[in-house]
Design a protein around this motif. Sequence first.
Motif, PDB file in Angstrom:
ATOM      1  N   LEU A  73       0.807  -1.221   0.000  1.00  0.00           N
ATOM      2  CA  LEU A  73       0.000   0.000   0.000  1.00  0.00           C
ATOM      3  C   LEU A  73       0.838   1.269   0.000  1.00  0.00           C
ATOM      4  O   LEU A  73       0.331   2.335  -0.337  1.00  0.00           O
ATOM      5  CB  LEU A  73      -0.932   0.023   1.208  1.00  0.00           C
ATOM      6  N   ASN A  74       2.106   1.195   0.409  1.00  0.00           N
ATOM      7  CA  ASN A  74       2.944   2.384   0.441  1.00  0.00           C
ATOM      8  C   ASN A  74       4.411   1.973   0.344  1.00  0.00           C
ATOM      9  O   ASN A  74       4.740   0.788   0.279  1.00  0.00           O
ATOM     10  CB  ASN A  74       2.696   3.211   1.715  1.00  0.00           C
ATOM     11  N   LYS A  75       5.297   2.964   0.331  1.00  0.00           N
ATOM     12  CA  LYS A  75       6.725   2.699   0.159  1.00  0.00           C
ATOM     13  C   LYS A  75       7.296   1.886   1.309  1.00  0.00           C
ATOM     14  O   LYS A  75       8.201   1.064   1.110  1.00  0.00           O
ATOM     15  CB  LYS A  75       7.483   4.013   0.005  1.00  0.00           C
ATOM     16  N   ASN A  76       6.805   2.101   2.529  1.00  0.00           N
ATOM     17  CA  ASN A  76       7.292   1.319   3.672  1.00  0.00           C
ATOM     18  C   ASN A  76       7.106  -0.172   3.451  1.00  0.00           C
ATOM     19  O   ASN A  76       7.930  -0.985   3.871  1.00  0.00           O
ATOM     20  CB  ASN A  76       6.558   1.735   4.951  1.00  0.00           C
ATOM     21  N   ASP A  77       6.000  -0.556   2.804  1.00  0.00           N
ATOM     22  CA  ASP A  77       5.751  -1.972   2.550  1.00  0.00           C
ATOM     23  C   ASP A  77       6.804  -2.576   1.625  1.00  0.00           C
ATOM     24  O   ASP A  77       7.108  -3.764   1.699  1.00  0.00           O
ATOM     25  CB  ASP A  77       4.370  -2.170   1.910  1.00  0.00           C
ATOM     26  N   VAL A  78       7.354  -1.750   0.730  1.00  0.00           N
ATOM     27  CA  VAL A  78       8.207  -2.262  -0.334  1.00  0.00           C
ATOM     28  C   VAL A  78       9.570  -2.702   0.177  1.00  0.00           C
ATOM     29  O   VAL A  78      10.238  -3.526  -0.460  1.00  0.00           O
ATOM     30  CB  VAL A  78       8.363  -1.206  -1.445  1.00  0.00           C
ATOM     31  N   ILE A  79      10.022  -2.201   1.324  1.00  0.00           N
ATOM     32  CA  ILE A  79      11.394  -2.478   1.759  1.00  0.00           C
ATOM     33  C   ILE A  79      11.638  -3.956   2.016  1.00  0.00           C
ATOM     34  O   ILE A  79      12.786  -4.409   1.959  1.00  0.00           O
ATOM     35  CB  ILE A  79      11.772  -1.649   3.006  1.00  0.00           C
ATOM     36  N   ARG A  80      10.596  -4.745   2.268  1.00  0.00           N
ATOM     37  CA  ARG A  80      10.815  -6.169   2.505  1.00  0.00           C
ATOM     38  C   ARG A  80      11.200  -6.907   1.234  1.00  0.00           C
ATOM     39  O   ARG A  80      11.620  -8.059   1.289  1.00  0.00           O
ATOM     40  CB  ARG A  80       9.572  -6.820   3.123  1.00  0.00           C
ATOM     41  N   LYS A 105      13.339  -0.624   8.952  1.00  0.00           N
ATOM     42  CA  LYS A 105      12.699   0.596   9.436  1.00  0.00           C
ATOM     43  C   LYS A 105      12.932   0.706  10.935  1.00  0.00           C
ATOM     44  O   LYS A 105      12.783  -0.262  11.672  1.00  0.00           O
ATOM     45  CB  LYS A 105      11.203   0.557   9.137  1.00  0.00           C
ATOM     46  N   THR A 106      13.308   1.899  11.395  1.00  0.00           N
ATOM     47  CA  THR A 106      13.545   2.112  12.818  1.00  0.00           C
ATOM     48  C   THR A 106      12.488   2.972  13.482  1.00  0.00           C
ATOM     49  O   THR A 106      12.442   3.060  14.713  1.00  0.00           O
ATOM     50  CB  THR A 106      14.919   2.780  13.038  1.00  0.00           C
ATOM     51  N   TYR A 107      11.642   3.624  12.680  1.00  0.00           N
ATOM     52  CA  TYR A 107      10.611   4.505  13.246  1.00  0.00           C
ATOM     53  C   TYR A 107       9.556   4.740  12.182  1.00  0.00           C
ATOM     54  O   TYR A 107       9.829   4.718  10.987  1.00  0.00           O
ATOM     55  CB  TYR A 107      11.224   5.849  13.679  1.00  0.00           C
ATOM     56  N   GLY A 108       8.324   5.005  12.626  1.00  0.00           N
ATOM     57  CA  GLY A 108       7.287   5.472  11.724  1.00  0.00           C
ATOM     58  C   GLY A 108       6.283   4.405  11.360  1.00  0.00           C
ATOM     59  O   GLY A 108       6.434   3.226  11.652  1.00  0.00           O
ATOM     60  N   ASP A 109       5.222   4.887  10.696  1.00  0.00           N
ATOM     61  CA  ASP A 109       4.167   3.983  10.263  1.00  0.00           C
ATOM     62  C   ASP A 109       3.689   4.426   8.888  1.00  0.00           C
ATOM     63  O   ASP A 109       4.417   4.288   7.913  1.00  0.00           O
ATOM     64  CB  ASP A 109       3.036   3.979  11.288  1.00  0.00           C
ATOM     65  N   ASP A 110       2.492   5.010   8.789  1.00  0.00           N
ATOM     66  CA  ASP A 110       1.936   5.370   7.493  1.00  0.00           C
ATOM     67  C   ASP A 110       2.326   6.777   7.037  1.00  0.00           C
ATOM     68  O   ASP A 110       2.132   7.113   5.874  1.00  0.00           O
ATOM     69  CB  ASP A 110       0.415   5.271   7.527  1.00  0.00           C
TER      70      ASP A 110
END
Length: 789
Positions: free
Chosen positions: A154-161, A168-173
């Motif tokens: 759903l977002n860039k954070n999801d893609v790092i896996r 990721k060390t901090y944050g959410d959406d």
Amino acid sequence: MKLIFTILITLLSVVLYAQNASVTGMVAVSDGKSAEFINVQLKGAKRGTVTDSEGKFKIDNLNAGVHTLIFSGIGFDTQEIKFQVRTDANKILEKVILKENTRNLNEVVVSGQKSEKYIADVPSQSLRLAAPLIEIPQNISVATRQTIIDMGMLNKNDVIRAVSGITKTYGDDLDASLLIRGTNATYSTYRNGVGGPIWWNAQEDASMIERVEFVKGPAGFMLANAEPGGLVNTVTKQPTHERINEVSFGMGSYNMMRTAVDLGGEFTEGGKLTYRLNTGFQQSAKFYKLSNFNRFFVCPALKYDFTDKSSITLEHNYVKAVSAHNAYNQISINEQFYALPYNMAMNDPNIGNFMGADVYTRLAFNHQINDQWKLNAQVAYMTTDWDGMALYVNGLSATKDTIYRTNSSSDWYGKLYNMQVFADGKFNTGNAVEHKVLIGLDFGDGGEGSTYGGDWSNPKRLQLSIKNPIYYVPKDSLTAFPAENKGSWMATNKWQALYVQDHIKIAKKYIVTLAGRFTMLTTGQDYNGGVDDPEYEITENAFTPRIGLTYLPSDNLSIFAIYDQSFLPQRGAVFGGSRLPPLTGSNKEIGIKALLFNKKLSLNASVYSIEKNNVSTTDPIHDGFYLQTGQIKSEGFEMDMIGNITDNLSVIANYSYTNARVTKDLDSTVVGIKNYGTPDQTMNAWLKYKFNEGLLKGLSFGAGVQHMGNRSGVYVGWGSEFGNKNLPTYTIYDACVNYNFSKISIGLNVYNLTNQKYVSNGYYSPDAQEWVYSPGTPINFRLQTTIKF
């Protein structure tokens, strides 16, 4: 290290053993110019490849006998060539000349939409490296659009896996902090090559992303000033002559609802003006109480082709999101995790929402000067905003039955002007030496700052009973800050840079990469408006070299080594002294890259050693100042595999081993402490099986696993007096089922199948002598549907 080298040698042996009978050749157009991105299909088999930037192709693992190749491309007549191969032989075809024909344009485009592309052969133009990825002496991993779709991201954070070595060390959406190879990469995030010394406060929605490029190791040569660990470059969807009319809908756990629209094509048939419009909205809650999240984005883009050699693109992105709590935290009790109710709210409804917004406008010009040289230029302006108040977990009462919270407010802003001009071309010196030259100029003028406040001096004031929590605290109590805890700061970052690279290919087997970047930086940081300080802004210059060696045993295999340096400004000052010196770093790396199964499966593995110098930490005695400490060294091994094993089975798998520790410091007691957030090992795998024929055609199943090893939970200078303390490891499992028929696709993804309790991120608080951490999301699902018109 011996184990790592053994793994590399084993992988190399497997790749070399896989070479078998093959066919190679070159494709050109009627004027003799090389034809790039031409489909080369083996008739009667679901195997093929595409031509590279030089029009060359190769298909391996052929049986002895007569075969037929089909050559097709947009705007060209399809041609068939018959040939015969013998066992363990390499058949070289005569040059294939394609004839131009616009009549089959639509047919080729439609057939191209049906393919699933996991592998990126070349980097995006925004990385400036005009060479196939297999020839570039650096670990560059790409998450394509197909990867994003398969995993239901759903977002860039999801893609790092999808890649190795990034956590990721901090944050959410909303905003987030990342580590690459154990070093901070928060300011090393870019969008189409724009970014760097600025914090993006609203993540890109997955629906606006075409691909995400992860560059490992020093990458300042490519995109301004970056940490030695690497950078992340998000490439958004761009205008196209292909007609695109897509609408997607989604729903999921915790009342998640979303919709997105993707439109593109020509304003008039065969016209020079094309467009792309991506827009959408998402709303949801979270697994914990008193939560909410909303995101809206609209991303229009226009492209005008003056001729077939010149074009200009105008792109605008507006992304805005609000969240009740971007970094949801709980606290351990007697250092035991999950002692509190897993969904217990730490926030309060009367605190309001956090808001993050990014506005980005980019104008790009591209011109093909001649058959050998191209000119590219782009100018961009972006602003970022971050406003709101929050309650943060701060400690526990002596009786362990009451949580102490701290209130904090922030009104963060940022802006960046960026202009880039670069030219790349190629020429030969003799018959055996080819040069690909890149020359560029980079200009940037950025700044950010914030007004802030909080009640850190009285952490026991905002209490929350564990057994009987009471919410809706009076607003006056939540917004009251002591005058001494209010303030503001601002920072500036300006740079000009010249960079040159020569990619020297010798006898089509050996590549020497020589590059350098000269950077002039002007940086400053000021607290409470004292901009008349003579040391507010200072200028520093640096030359950072880049030397790479690549050996190509075949077109589908490379072995590389690289030495690179980085240069990055630091904000802040030393009490009684001067400004912090810039961060400097270096990277030494060797690795292999391979394209297997007719370039359908990509393998990338490397070992590295990174040094990061002039590291700083917050001064615990003098508020607002920093201590210049020493050096962090990170060593490790990474492996990424992505693509198709067979026509039915695809894989995305990666593994990383990282050892990032403090190697020098003014305080000798912290030498040997792991860098905060660094995991010793991570592993991700995703397998998907798709039925390509029969009654089940279009149906696919997928399954994945994520493993997170021991991560450091202490900051150097704050908590490191307790030694190395690690967050708990975890392993979670995911699954999906997808069905594509006609112009409709439906995908169901389920995450954390076993409903595992785990720690997403966190740190050890020496004041509370407890863990402050973010619990991971319990079992949840996403159901998404896309309709093409």
